[in-house]
Scaffold this motif. Structure first.
Motif, PDB file in Angstrom:
ATOM      1  N   ILE A 130       0.878  -1.166   0.000  1.00 43.18           N
ATOM      2  CA  ILE A 130       0.000   0.000   0.000  1.00 43.18           C
ATOM      3  C   ILE A 130       0.912   1.211   0.000  1.00 43.18           C
ATOM      4  CG2 ILE A 130      -1.720   1.291   1.321  1.00 43.18           C
ATOM      5  CD1 ILE A 130      -2.773  -1.406   2.337  1.00 43.18           C
ATOM      6  N   GLY A 131       0.949   1.926  -1.138  1.00 41.92           N
ATOM      7  CA  GLY A 131       1.924   2.998  -1.272  1.00 41.92           C
ATOM      8  C   GLY A 131       3.316   2.405  -1.144  1.00 41.92           C
ATOM      9  N   LYS A 132       4.162   3.048  -0.353  1.00 38.65           N
ATOM     10  CA  LYS A 132       5.517   2.514  -0.178  1.00 38.65           C
ATOM     11  C   LYS A 132       5.617   1.543   0.996  1.00 38.65           C
ATOM     12  CE  LYS A 132       7.372   6.202   2.723  1.00 38.65           C
ATOM     13  NZ  LYS A 132       8.405   7.229   2.830  1.00 38.65           N
ATOM     14  N   PHE A 133       4.505   1.259   1.642  1.00 36.48           N
ATOM     15  CA  PHE A 133       4.483   0.360   2.791  1.00 36.48           C
ATOM     16  C   PHE A 133       4.250  -1.082   2.355  1.00 36.48           C
ATOM     17  CE2 PHE A 133       3.173   4.518   4.206  1.00 36.48           C
ATOM     18  CZ  PHE A 133       3.964   4.720   5.327  1.00 36.48           C
ATOM     19  N   ARG A 134       4.930  -2.007   3.022  1.00 37.51           N
ATOM     20  CA  ARG A 134       4.714  -3.434   2.770  1.00 37.51           C
ATOM     21  C   ARG A 134       4.306  -4.092   4.075  1.00 37.51           C
ATOM     22  NH1 ARG A 134       9.552  -4.906  -1.423  1.00 37.51           N
ATOM     23  NH2 ARG A 134       8.812  -3.506  -3.045  1.00 37.51           N
ATOM     24  N   LEU A 135       3.208  -4.820   4.009  1.00 39.79           N
ATOM     25  CA  LEU A 135       2.649  -5.502   5.175  1.00 39.79           C
ATOM     26  C   LEU A 135       2.526  -6.976   4.837  1.00 39.79           C
ATOM     27  CD1 LEU A 135      -0.280  -2.961   5.610  1.00 39.79           C
ATOM     28  CD2 LEU A 135       1.833  -2.967   6.928  1.00 39.79           C
ATOM     29  N   VAL A 136       2.954  -7.842   5.739  1.00 39.31           N
ATOM     30  CA  VAL A 136       2.873  -9.279   5.506  1.00 39.31           C
ATOM     31  C   VAL A 136       1.770  -9.830   6.392  1.00 39.31           C
ATOM     32  CG1 VAL A 136       4.105 -11.471   5.431  1.00 39.31           C
ATOM     33  CG2 VAL A 136       5.309  -9.347   4.885  1.00 39.31           C
ATOM     34  N   PHE A 137       0.922 -10.677   5.804  1.00 41.32           N
ATOM     35  CA  PHE A 137      -0.275 -11.211   6.440  1.00 41.32           C
ATOM     36  C   PHE A 137      -0.016 -12.570   7.069  1.00 41.32           C
ATOM     37  CE2 PHE A 137      -4.007 -13.957   6.123  1.00 41.32           C
ATOM     38  CZ  PHE A 137      -4.992 -13.191   6.744  1.00 41.32           C
ATOM     39  N   PHE A 138      -0.501 -12.756   8.322  1.00 41.79           N
ATOM     40  CA  PHE A 138      -0.358 -14.033   9.017  1.00 41.79           C
ATOM     41  C   PHE A 138      -1.604 -14.366   9.829  1.00 41.79           C
ATOM     42  CE2 PHE A 138       3.971 -12.335   8.763  1.00 41.79           C
ATOM     43  CZ  PHE A 138       4.599 -13.373   8.125  1.00 41.79           C
ATOM     44  N   THR A 139      -1.923 -15.643   9.890  1.00 41.12           N
ATOM     45  CA  THR A 139      -2.872 -16.174  10.862  1.00 41.12           C
ATOM     46  C   THR A 139      -2.101 -17.162  11.726  1.00 41.12           C
ATOM     47  OG1 THR A 139      -3.572 -18.019   9.469  1.00 41.12           O
ATOM     48  CG2 THR A 139      -4.838 -15.960   9.261  1.00 41.12           C
ATOM     49  N   LYS A 140      -2.727 -17.634  12.776  1.00 41.86           N
ATOM     50  CA  LYS A 140      -2.079 -18.574  13.690  1.00 41.86           C
ATOM     51  C   LYS A 140      -1.558 -19.809  12.960  1.00 41.86           C
ATOM     52  CE  LYS A 140      -4.013 -19.686  17.725  1.00 41.86           C
ATOM     53  NZ  LYS A 140      -4.818 -20.371  18.749  1.00 41.86           N
ATOM     54  N   SER A 141      -2.248 -20.237  11.923  1.00 43.74           N
ATOM     55  CA  SER A 141      -1.852 -21.458  11.202  1.00 43.74           C
ATOM     56  C   SER A 141      -0.496 -21.320  10.514  1.00 43.74           C
ATOM     57  CB  SER A 141      -2.923 -21.864  10.196  1.00 43.74           C
ATOM     58  OG  SER A 141      -3.030 -20.904   9.169  1.00 43.74           O
ATOM     59  N   ALA A 142       0.046 -20.113  10.421  1.00 46.90           N
ATOM     60  CA  ALA A 142       1.365 -19.921   9.802  1.00 46.90           C
ATOM     61  C   ALA A 142       2.467 -20.570  10.620  1.00 46.90           C
ATOM     62  CB  ALA A 142       1.660 -18.431   9.619  1.00 46.90           C
ATOM     63  N   VAL A 143       2.282 -20.640  11.934  1.00 43.28           N
ATOM     64  CA  VAL A 143       3.319 -21.209  12.796  1.00 43.28           C
ATOM     65  C   VAL A 143       2.847 -22.441  13.555  1.00 43.28           C
ATOM     66  CG1 VAL A 143       4.612 -19.065  13.048  1.00 43.28           C
ATOM     67  CG2 VAL A 143       2.778 -19.598  14.664  1.00 43.28           C
ATOM     68  N   ILE A 144       1.555 -22.690  13.592  1.00 45.28           N
ATOM     69  CA  ILE A 144       1.022 -23.874  14.267  1.00 45.28           C
ATOM     70  C   ILE A 144       0.305 -24.716  13.237  1.00 45.28           C
ATOM     71  CG2 ILE A 144      -0.578 -24.707  16.009  1.00 45.28           C
ATOM     72  CD1 ILE A 144      -0.066 -22.140  17.549  1.00 45.28           C
TER      73      ILE A 144
END
Length: 145
Positions: A130-144
Motif C-alpha cells: 500500500i503505497g511505499k508500505f509493505r505488510l505481511v499477512f499471518f494467521t495462527k496457522s502460519a506457525v502452528i
C-alpha cells in the motif's frame, strides 16, 4: 595513567538473531522470535499484519474486526501517513473466517505479492503493498500446523 584493557578492540554480541522462515520470502525485514510468538498466540478468526518496509517497519496491526480501513486519513483504523497512500486506500474484510483486501479506489493501487488487485483473498505470507508500505499477512496457522 591507566593501562589499556587488552580486549578493548574485541566485541561480543549477545542475543538472538532475527529468524527468517519460509512463510515470508519477499519481506525486507525478517521475522523475529517475538513476531513468531505473537502469531502463535493469535485467536481464531484473527490475523496479523507485520510491516516490513516504510516508516512503520516492524509495526504490527491486529485484524480482529469484520472491516478495517487503511489509509492516510487520521480516522483510518490503520494510518499510513505518506503521500503514496490515498486517504481511503483499502479495506481488510473478514468473510466466513478468511480475510481479503479490497482496494477502495486508491490512486496508486493495492498490490498482493506484487500484483495489482481490486480484491484478493489473503493467505499466510502474502505481502500487501500500500503505497511505499509493505505488510505481511499471518494467521495462527502460519506457525502452528
Amino acid at each position: 595513567m591507566t593501562d589499556p584493557i587488552p580486549s578493548a578492540g574485541e566485541t561480543t554480541i549477545i542475543g538472538l538473531p532475527a529468524i527468517t522462515i519460509p512463510i515470508t520470502t519477499t519481506a525486507d525485514r525478517p521475522l523475529t522470535q517475538e513476531d513468531l510468538d505473537t502469531i502463535a498466540r493469535l485467536s481464531d478468526g484473527t490475523a496479523l499484519l507485520i510491516s516490513t518496509r516504510g516508516a512503520v517497519s516492524g509495526s504490527r496491526y491486529l485484524l480482529d474486526e469484520d472491516e478495517i480501513s487503511v489509509g492516510r486519513d487520521p480516522h483510518a483504523d490503520i494510518l499510513l501517513d505518506d503521500s503514496t497512500v490515498s486517504r481511503a486506500h483499502a479495506v481488510f474484510r473478514r468473510v466466513n473466517g478468511t480475510f481479503e483486501v479490497v482496494d477502495a479506489g486508491s490512486l496508486n493501487g493495492t498490490y498482493v505479492n506484487r500484483q495489482r488487485v481490486d480484491r484478493a483473498t489473503l493467505r499466510n505470507g502474502d505481502e500487501i503493498m500500500i503505497g511505499k508500505f509493505r505488510l505481511v499477512f499471518f494467521t495462527k496457522s502460519a506457525v502452528i500446523a
